[in-house]
Motif scaffolding. Sequence first.
Motif, PDB file in Angstrom:
ATOM      1  N   SER A  31       0.828  -1.206   0.000  1.00 21.97           N
ATOM      2  CA  SER A  31       0.000   0.000   0.000  1.00 21.97           C
ATOM      3  C   SER A  31       0.863   1.257   0.000  1.00 21.97           C
ATOM      4  CB  SER A  31      -0.910   0.013   1.225  1.00 21.97           C
ATOM      5  OG  SER A  31      -0.135   0.182   2.405  1.00 21.97           O
ATOM      6  N   THR A  32       0.274   2.347  -0.438  1.00 20.46           N
ATOM      7  CA  THR A  32       0.992   3.623  -0.381  1.00 20.46           C
ATOM      8  C   THR A  32       1.205   4.053   1.071  1.00 20.46           C
ATOM      9  OG1 THR A  32      -1.100   4.831  -0.630  1.00 20.46           O
ATOM     10  CG2 THR A  32       0.159   4.364  -2.636  1.00 20.46           C
ATOM     11  N   VAL A  58      10.160  14.240  -0.196  1.00 18.34           N
ATOM     12  CA  VAL A  58       8.828  14.464  -0.754  1.00 18.34           C
ATOM     13  C   VAL A  58       8.445  13.219  -1.537  1.00 18.34           C
ATOM     14  CG1 VAL A  58       7.464  15.805  -2.412  1.00 18.34           C
ATOM     15  CG2 VAL A  58       9.078  16.977  -0.887  1.00 18.34           C
ATOM     16  N   VAL A  59       7.267  12.665  -1.244  1.00 21.20           N
ATOM     17  CA  VAL A  59       6.789  11.467  -1.924  1.00 21.20           C
ATOM     18  C   VAL A  59       5.751  11.878  -2.970  1.00 21.20           C
ATOM     19  CG1 VAL A  59       5.734   9.191  -1.658  1.00 21.20           C
ATOM     20  CG2 VAL A  59       7.146  10.148   0.190  1.00 21.20           C
ATOM     21  N   LEU A  60       5.994  11.496  -4.206  1.00 21.79           N
ATOM     22  CA  LEU A  60       5.069  11.795  -5.302  1.00 21.79           C
ATOM     23  C   LEU A  60       4.464  10.495  -5.808  1.00 21.79           C
ATOM     24  CD1 LEU A  60       7.243  14.354  -7.312  1.00 21.79           C
ATOM     25  CD2 LEU A  60       5.513  14.848  -5.566  1.00 21.79           C
ATOM     26  N   LEU A  61       3.145  10.431  -5.821  1.00 25.31           N
ATOM     27  CA  LEU A  61       2.429   9.232  -6.247  1.00 25.31           C
ATOM     28  C   LEU A  61       1.420   9.576  -7.335  1.00 25.31           C
ATOM     29  CD1 LEU A  61       1.755   7.905  -2.643  1.00 25.31           C
ATOM     30  CD2 LEU A  61       3.308   6.826  -4.283  1.00 25.31           C
ATOM     31  N   GLY A  62       1.097   8.578  -8.155  1.00 26.47           N
ATOM     32  CA  GLY A  62       0.051   8.753  -9.154  1.00 26.47           C
ATOM     33  C   GLY A  62       0.297   9.936 -10.073  1.00 26.47           C
ATOM     34  N   PRO A  63      -0.712  10.831 -10.205  1.00 21.48           N
ATOM     35  CA  PRO A  63      -0.586  11.957 -11.138  1.00 21.48           C
ATOM     36  C   PRO A  63       0.542  12.927 -10.753  1.00 21.48           C
ATOM     37  CG  PRO A  63      -2.568  12.185  -9.797  1.00 21.48           C
ATOM     38  CD  PRO A  63      -2.054  10.802  -9.567  1.00 21.48           C
ATOM     39  N   GLU A  64       0.888  13.001  -9.472  1.00 17.93           N
ATOM     40  CA  GLU A  64       1.984  13.885  -9.069  1.00 17.93           C
ATOM     41  C   GLU A  64       3.318  13.334  -9.557  1.00 17.93           C
ATOM     42  OE1 GLU A  64       1.407  16.927  -7.534  1.00 17.93           O
ATOM     43  OE2 GLU A  64      -0.630  16.320  -8.081  1.00 17.93           O
ATOM     44  N   GLY A 100       5.789   5.830  -8.569  1.00 17.01           N
ATOM     45  CA  GLY A 100       6.052   6.991  -7.734  1.00 17.01           C
ATOM     46  C   GLY A 100       7.514   7.382  -7.728  1.00 17.01           C
ATOM     47  N   THR A 101       7.779   8.514  -7.119  1.00 17.58           N
ATOM     48  CA  THR A 101       9.144   9.016  -6.968  1.00 17.58           C
ATOM     49  C   THR A 101       9.276   9.640  -5.591  1.00 17.58           C
ATOM     50  OG1 THR A 101       9.276   9.550  -9.343  1.00 17.58           O
ATOM     51  CG2 THR A 101      10.926  10.549  -7.900  1.00 17.58           C
ATOM     52  N   VAL A 102      10.397   9.363  -4.944  1.00 19.05           N
ATOM     53  CA  VAL A 102      10.731  10.070  -3.714  1.00 19.05           C
ATOM     54  C   VAL A 102      11.829  11.073  -4.047  1.00 19.05           C
ATOM     55  CG1 VAL A 102      11.587   9.911  -1.346  1.00 19.05           C
ATOM     56  CG2 VAL A 102      10.170   8.072  -2.290  1.00 19.05           C
ATOM     57  N   LEU A 103      11.562  12.339  -3.761  1.00 20.70           N
ATOM     58  CA  LEU A 103      12.541  13.401  -3.947  1.00 20.70           C
ATOM     59  C   LEU A 103      13.294  13.593  -2.636  1.00 20.70           C
ATOM     60  CD1 LEU A 103      10.273  16.033  -5.756  1.00 20.70           C
ATOM     61  CD2 LEU A 103      11.713  14.279  -6.808  1.00 20.70           C
ATOM     62  N   PHE A 104      14.616  13.572  -2.711  1.00 20.13           N
ATOM     63  CA  PHE A 104      15.453  13.775  -1.530  1.00 20.13           C
ATOM     64  C   PHE A 104      16.068  15.176  -1.563  1.00 20.13           C
ATOM     65  CE2 PHE A 104      15.538   9.185  -2.256  1.00 20.13           C
ATOM     66  CZ  PHE A 104      15.222   8.700  -0.995  1.00 20.13           C
ATOM     67  N   PHE A 105      16.036  15.829  -0.417  1.00 19.12           N
ATOM     68  CA  PHE A 105      16.557  17.187  -0.300  1.00 19.12           C
ATOM     69  C   PHE A 105      17.489  17.282   0.908  1.00 19.12           C
ATOM     70  CE2 PHE A 105      12.425  17.365  -2.229  1.00 19.12           C
ATOM     71  CZ  PHE A 105      12.487  18.356  -3.197  1.00 19.12           C
ATOM     72  N   GLU A 106      18.339  18.312   0.881  1.00 19.29           N
ATOM     73  CA  GLU A 106      19.086  18.736   2.056  1.00 19.29           C
ATOM     74  C   GLU A 106      18.605  20.148   2.408  1.00 19.29           C
ATOM     75  OE1 GLU A 106      23.283  18.406   1.125  1.00 19.29           O
ATOM     76  OE2 GLU A 106      22.816  16.719  -0.183  1.00 19.29           O
ATOM     77  N   ASP A 107      18.342  20.377   3.678  1.00 21.01           N
ATOM     78  CA  ASP A 107      17.863  21.694   4.110  1.00 21.01           C
ATOM     79  C   ASP A 107      19.071  22.585   4.394  1.00 21.01           C
ATOM     80  OD1 ASP A 107      16.747  23.932   5.314  1.00 21.01           O
ATOM     81  OD2 ASP A 107      15.193  22.763   6.325  1.00 21.01           O
ATOM     82  N   ASP A 108      19.325  23.529   3.507  1.00 24.20           N
ATOM     83  CA  ASP A 108      20.497  24.398   3.643  1.00 24.20           C
ATOM     84  C   ASP A 108      20.418  25.291   4.875  1.00 24.20           C
ATOM     85  OD1 ASP A 108      21.900  23.439   1.482  1.00 24.20           O
ATOM     86  OD2 ASP A 108      21.072  24.885   0.068  1.00 24.20           O
ATOM     87  N   ASP A 109      19.214  25.599   5.340  1.00 24.01           N
ATOM     88  CA  ASP A 109      19.102  26.402   6.558  1.00 24.01           C
ATOM     89  C   ASP A 109      19.655  25.643   7.761  1.00 24.01           C
ATOM     90  OD1 ASP A 109      18.040  28.549   5.258  1.00 24.01           O
ATOM     91  OD2 ASP A 109      15.977  28.267   5.990  1.00 24.01           O
ATOM     92  N   VAL A 110      19.421  24.336   7.797  1.00 27.35           N
ATOM     93  CA  VAL A 110      19.972  23.522   8.877  1.00 27.35           C
ATOM     94  C   VAL A 110      21.488  23.485   8.786  1.00 27.35           C
ATOM     95  CG1 VAL A 110      20.103  21.193   9.845  1.00 27.35           C
ATOM     96  CG2 VAL A 110      17.900  22.110   9.077  1.00 27.35           C
ATOM     97  N   VAL A 111      22.002  23.301   7.578  1.00 21.14           N
ATOM     98  CA  VAL A 111      23.451  23.252   7.379  1.00 21.14           C
ATOM     99  C   VAL A 111      24.088  24.567   7.814  1.00 21.14           C
ATOM    100  CG1 VAL A 111      25.293  23.024   5.670  1.00 21.14           C
ATOM    101  CG2 VAL A 111      23.270  21.561   5.523  1.00 21.14           C
ATOM    102  N   LYS A 112      23.494  25.694   7.420  1.00 21.89           N
ATOM    103  CA  LYS A 112      24.040  26.995   7.803  1.00 21.89           C
ATOM    104  C   LYS A 112      23.970  27.203   9.315  1.00 21.89           C
ATOM    105  CE  LYS A 112      22.848  29.143   3.379  1.00 21.89           C
ATOM    106  NZ  LYS A 112      21.924  30.090   2.679  1.00 21.89           N
TER     107      LYS A 112
END
Length: 206
Positions: A31-32, A58-64, A100-112
């Motif tokens: 399941s999702t 960010v998790v993108l499913l279906g039409p997203e 689906g696709t999972v987008l991975f990010f790094e939060d630059d505000d946390v790094v700074k």
Amino acid sequence: MSAAKLSADLLIQMAKARRTIYALDKNLPVSTTRIQELVNETTLHTPSSFNSQSNRAVVLLGPEHDKLWDMTASTLRAIVPDDKWKHTEDRMAMFKKAAGTVLFFEDDDVVKGMQAAFPSYADRFPAWATQSAGMQQLLLWTALELEGLGANLQHYNPLIDDKVAATWSLPRSWRLNAQLVFGGRAGEPGDKEFKPLEDRVKVFGA
């Protein structure tokens, strides 16, 4: 189960199970909700330097999900020469066939923030954040494969960064790192070749 009762062989077997699979479809074996659970758990339990927890997903499913790969195709069409477009077009269509696709990010505000708090290590925090992102990607990729899905990791950043941020109203400090495409297995991975270990591992003091 305590760590003392677990064998490292189990971890190695899980690592071997994780492979790049390009032939994917939209028929998910779980399941999702289960996928979201895996994203949540791997996000929580990925190591990070100074416990900075700079990873974002960010998790993108279906039409997203479809929207992402239509967007990526449009972006690439503007820069890929006509004589090379067919190959790129086919790859975009292949990714879109997944679920689906999972987008991975790094939060630059946390790094700074970590750089300001620990100036002696300021030049290292960006690299450490990237290392943590890589660990999260590996954990989730492996978890999805163990649940019967297939996946492959892509890197169309920074070409699509601005469009991704605008489309899904993401914070400006979130910097895109990778895209994990996943779905039902419609094929199997190819053979994997390994470079000689003697060229890659050295042991001293044994």
